[in-house]
Motif scaffolding. Structure first.
Motif, PDB file in Angstrom:
ATOM      1  N   ILE A 404      91.899  12.808  -4.951  1.00 56.80           N
ATOM      2  CA  ILE A 404      92.713  12.887  -3.451  1.00 56.80           C
ATOM      3  C   ILE A 404      93.836  13.812  -3.635  1.00 56.80           C
ATOM      4  O   ILE A 404      94.688  13.467  -4.103  1.00 56.80           O
ATOM      5  CB  ILE A 404      92.819  11.715  -3.143  1.00 56.80           C
ATOM      6  N   GLY A 405      93.841  15.214  -3.225  1.00 56.42           N
ATOM      7  CA  GLY A 405      94.703  16.073  -3.282  1.00 56.42           C
ATOM      8  C   GLY A 405      95.455  16.253  -1.898  1.00 56.42           C
ATOM      9  O   GLY A 405      95.178  15.441  -1.063  1.00 56.42           O
ATOM     10  N   LEU A 406      96.089  17.360  -1.695  1.00 57.02           N
ATOM     11  CA  LEU A 406      96.613  17.671  -0.531  1.00 57.02           C
ATOM     12  C   LEU A 406      95.837  17.894   0.736  1.00 57.02           C
ATOM     13  O   LEU A 406      96.103  17.378   1.731  1.00 57.02           O
ATOM     14  CB  LEU A 406      97.681  19.080  -0.656  1.00 57.02           C
ATOM     15  N   ARG A 407      94.723  18.569   0.462  1.00 55.86           N
ATOM     16  CA  ARG A 407      93.832  18.654   1.367  1.00 55.86           C
ATOM     17  C   ARG A 407      93.061  17.500   1.819  1.00 55.86           C
ATOM     18  O   ARG A 407      92.748  17.417   3.043  1.00 55.86           O
ATOM     19  CB  ARG A 407      92.446  19.522   0.862  1.00 55.86           C
ATOM     20  N   GLU A 408      92.933  16.665   1.064  1.00 58.97           N
ATOM     21  CA  GLU A 408      92.128  15.186   1.309  1.00 58.97           C
ATOM     22  C   GLU A 408      93.355  14.347   2.295  1.00 58.97           C
ATOM     23  O   GLU A 408      92.818  13.289   2.605  1.00 58.97           O
ATOM     24  CB  GLU A 408      91.843  14.849   0.213  1.00 58.97           C
ATOM     25  N   LEU A 409      94.481  14.650   2.040  1.00 54.67           N
ATOM     26  CA  LEU A 409      95.529  13.907   2.965  1.00 54.67           C
ATOM     27  C   LEU A 409      95.586  14.489   4.356  1.00 54.67           C
ATOM     28  O   LEU A 409      96.470  14.075   5.007  1.00 54.67           O
ATOM     29  CB  LEU A 409      96.910  14.005   2.245  1.00 54.67           C
ATOM     30  N   CYS A 410      94.667  15.486   4.724  1.00 50.23           N
ATOM     31  CA  CYS A 410      94.657  16.072   5.949  1.00 50.23           C
ATOM     32  C   CYS A 410      93.331  15.778   6.600  1.00 50.23           C
ATOM     33  O   CYS A 410      92.431  15.263   6.167  1.00 50.23           O
ATOM     34  CB  CYS A 410      94.732  17.458   5.849  1.00 50.23           C
ATOM     35  N   THR A 411      93.382  15.994   8.256  1.00 53.18           N
ATOM     36  CA  THR A 411      92.212  15.984   8.723  1.00 53.18           C
ATOM     37  C   THR A 411      92.139  17.145   9.448  1.00 53.18           C
ATOM     38  O   THR A 411      92.613  18.286   8.856  1.00 53.18           O
ATOM     39  CB  THR A 411      92.384  14.630   9.912  1.00 53.18           C
ATOM     40  N   THR A 412      91.030  17.649  10.218  1.00 46.66           N
ATOM     41  CA  THR A 412      90.881  18.830  11.047  1.00 46.66           C
ATOM     42  C   THR A 412      91.153  18.614  12.586  1.00 46.66           C
ATOM     43  O   THR A 412      91.104  17.526  12.902  1.00 46.66           O
ATOM     44  CB  THR A 412      89.744  19.712  10.709  1.00 46.66           C
ATOM     45  N   LYS A 413      91.384  19.702  13.041  1.00 45.75           N
ATOM     46  CA  LYS A 413      91.305  19.831  14.672  1.00 45.75           C
ATOM     47  C   LYS A 413      90.646  21.006  14.976  1.00 45.75           C
ATOM     48  O   LYS A 413      90.629  22.243  14.168  1.00 45.75           O
ATOM     49  CB  LYS A 413      92.879  19.907  15.163  1.00 45.75           C
ATOM     50  N   TYR A 414      89.947  20.918  16.027  1.00 50.19           N
ATOM     51  CA  TYR A 414      89.304  22.145  16.591  1.00 50.19           C
ATOM     52  C   TYR A 414      90.130  22.994  17.565  1.00 50.19           C
ATOM     53  O   TYR A 414      90.554  22.046  18.606  1.00 50.19           O
ATOM     54  CB  TYR A 414      87.900  21.736  17.306  1.00 50.19           C
ATOM     55  N   VAL A 415      90.433  24.059  17.523  1.00 48.92           N
ATOM     56  CA  VAL A 415      91.263  24.661  18.666  1.00 48.92           C
ATOM     57  C   VAL A 415      90.239  25.672  19.327  1.00 48.92           C
ATOM     58  O   VAL A 415      89.586  26.520  18.778  1.00 48.92           O
ATOM     59  CB  VAL A 415      92.355  25.605  18.266  1.00 48.92           C
ATOM     60  N   VAL A 416      90.000  25.504  20.618  1.00 45.64           N
ATOM     61  CA  VAL A 416      89.293  26.244  21.530  1.00 45.64           C
ATOM     62  C   VAL A 416      89.919  27.215  22.616  1.00 45.64           C
ATOM     63  O   VAL A 416      90.189  26.481  23.508  1.00 45.64           O
ATOM     64  CB  VAL A 416      87.993  25.403  22.170  1.00 45.64           C
TER      65      VAL A 416
END
Lengths: 424, 424
Positions: A404-416
């Protein structure tokens, strides 16, 4: 500044407010804050050592074991090392804002999937005070506010460390409340923290089974449990036996107390007569207690026979975390895979083989976070994997699997983005 | 073949065995199975209609509402449409085996992060029997075994559909047990299914709040809860008012009963005098009940004054799922963002603006799965996003955020290949 007097709920709400600002703070500011934290740790070393000495004294009075006291103790060198890790984290790429996908949709809408912080991450940990800084640095770099809850035995050390980190960070523009420590190491505070639905986005426990079970019973916010590792090395019929021996010794003995150490050795029947006498002797000579099945005992040879114990059923399911190894003989790659999928914890599994088909079958069929071909299980680690630091290792399948590194401490968002698009 | 007599536990264990085989089944076989399922649905339509007629009859006797009976009913055309969806899923790219990252590490180890199936996915759903096939097709394509648990009111329809799908799939080489239906729609079966730790990898509920709460109370396996959507449209000071009107009307009225429909309209004070009278009249004429704040009432104009209700505090937090809209006036983008982050459910949020800085602030600061600039919230949908079908929509931040498509039904595995590497 670290909060030590407010209620857990108040601390979490302040963290949430900070998180919403922090999500938009650019890398330059976050990296400057990490540099400021590293410098402050060195500058304020006497303050840290003083607090730590009081924790150590209380620990000795409370009868903590030597091992626990060693985990608790900070020294000038250890503090310098912690500061160095903070600088290493600053040097990593910022995961926030990374575009992870996207396209122009047929209707002309531009869809972008972008990495964003989770928000508020709570880290619950046991004696080691260095976790205070490691976890805070990883969360800060990934744009998350952190709420720390350490153990009461390290309360003074943790409070000073969190205060130093919080003050250094806010001085360069990180929102107040981004780094907080909750006071009180009791089960009530843990339960209050673990039920902050809609405020705390993730809890990561770093500690033993007792802590995990305490959280499992009460948590309503998402938890990623750090992994246990019942890891295997399988030596195939066609293995290079020198490589196999080096890998088994490394996986078992290089650091036996960690989750990516091997706990079981499986050997193909065709390789066993040549491999087992040599491997078992080398393992024994390295201080490893050997718990073996009947076929292993038969093939082991006279030189080690007296040193072998019979494996009990539960040995195949046990994460020994010490110099103990279960050893068995199998008749095929498929049998090794079946054994691993039945008994393993899905952490790190290795095959040593010269055969492409065997490697391919093992890679595909073993259900684990990390599958190794001709390499030691010990490489499962965020640092080794080029992810920089890690906050733990996941054997769960959702969200994060593996380090679990930096990316795994994030989620994602869709910008449309559109031009007045409506759906027909 | 679908299992309808075995215990829930036995069914799940069979599914796990099937999942381990299915993970290695190539796309050609999975696509052939999907084609076979589509063909069998059409061929065996009379059998399906017969079972459905018995469910409908029992439903009428039990006094199901017209709406529920409509959801339950299958027709030749509906079955053909379901078969068409299965073929659409077959046409999508296989997510399994996709390399999502990797590199050669400094020590020469080759690290590959590859997408793999989760394993066993359980889908718990309410009356609609079409979910039986939709969910089975999505799981099959993504290499997962599926355990279905429908409602008792559709038991006969679901059993026939699951049997048809299971038989068609196994006939072309999909492992037996990959598609199963658990018998019994009771809470005991649900609890048994929801506690298959280590066997069931994920539960996806598709149904109302009652189902979600029933699962929350008992589940020990991971659950992704389908989203509720309290979505907003914010009309900024610089909005193109024609576009804003079209977007608001679309977001509210095009399909008001779905989670990506708008529930609140926020209007910047500078745009409100020109926009509100026109927009409120158009919304009223479209049959929308308007619950407004004081400033909106003041600016609404005489033509609609009589049709406005005063918004209660709870209206800002309500997912109406019908032709009702809360309307408020704000003084800035920041105020709109704060309102949305406080009251929204993190699903889909839209800004209508001509101002780049406003768009950029809104995109970054709104904490939601999908953020729209100059487009309707109604586009949040796996199909619209180019993901093909979806099995639901997630507003949680871990694992999947937004539409849950084939990739989101997968996890990843690290494959690490070396030449006898050991860690020093």
């Amino acid at each position: 500044m670290a909060t030590t007097a407010a209620s857990v709920t108040d601390t979490c709400l302040r963290a949430q407010a900070a998180a919403r600002e922090l999500a938009a703070v650019p890398s330059t500011v976050k990296d400057a804050a990490l540099e400021a934290i590293a410098a402050a740790l060195v500058d304020r070393t006497p303050e840290i050592l003083d607090a730590n000495a009081r924790d150590m004294e209380a620990g000795r009075e409370a009868g903590l074991t030597t091992a626990l006291l060693d985990r608790l103790q900070l020294t000038e060198a250890r503090i310098a090392a912690i500061a160095g890790q903070v600088r290493d984290i600053a040097a990593l790429a910022d995961p926030v804002g990374e575009v992870v996908g996207g396209e122009r949709l047929p209707n002309g809408l531009d869809l972008t999937k972008v990495r964003v912080p989770l928000g508020v991450v709570a880290v619950v940990y046991e004696a080691r005070p260095n976790v205070t800084i490691d976890a805070a640095a990883l969360c800060l770099k990934s744009g998350n506010a952190i709420v720390l809850r350490g153990s009461s035995s390290a309360a003074r050390s943790n409070a000073v460390l969190a205060t130093i980190a919080g003050e250094a960070a806010t001085a360069v523009g990180v929102p107040d409340g981004a780094i907080s420590l909750v006071a009180g190491g009791g089960r009530e505070e843990l339960a209050e923290l673990a039920t902050q639905t809609g405020v705390v986005d993730l809890i990561i426990p770093r500690g033993g089974e007792g802590l995990k079970n305490a959280l499992k019973g009460v948590a309503t916010v998402p938890v990623i449990f750090a992994a246990s590792g019942n890891c295997h090395v399988y030596v195939d019929a066609t293995a290079d036996l020198d490589a196999a021996l080096a890998i088994v010794l490394n996986a078992k003995t290089q650091r036996p107390g960690v989750c990516n150490a091997a706990e079981t050795l499986l050997v193909h029947a065709d390789a066993a007569p040549a491999f087992l006498p040599r491997a078992l002797a080398a393992l024994r000579d390295a201080g490893v207690e050997l718990r073996v099945d009947g076929r292993t005992r038969t093939l082991a040879g006279a030189a080690v026979a007296a040193d072998l114990l019979d494996a009990a059923d539960e040995d195949w399911d046990t994460e020994f975390l010490e110099l103990t190894l279960a050893v068995g003989v199998v008749d095929s790659v498929a049998e090794a895979v079946a054994h691993i999928n039945r008994h393993g914890s899905g952490h790190s599994e290795a095959i040593v083989t010269g055969d492409v088909a065997a490697a391919r079958l093992f890679e595909r069929a073993v259900d684990a976070a990390c599958v190794y071909v001709n390499a030691s299980t010990r490489f499962t680690d965020g640092g080794e994997f080029g992810m920089g630091a890690e906050i733990g290792n996941s054997t769960q399948k959702l969200h994060a699997r593996g380090p679990i590194g930096l990316r795994e401490l994030c989620t994602t968002k869709y910008v449309v983005r559109g031009d007045g698009h409506v759906r027909s």
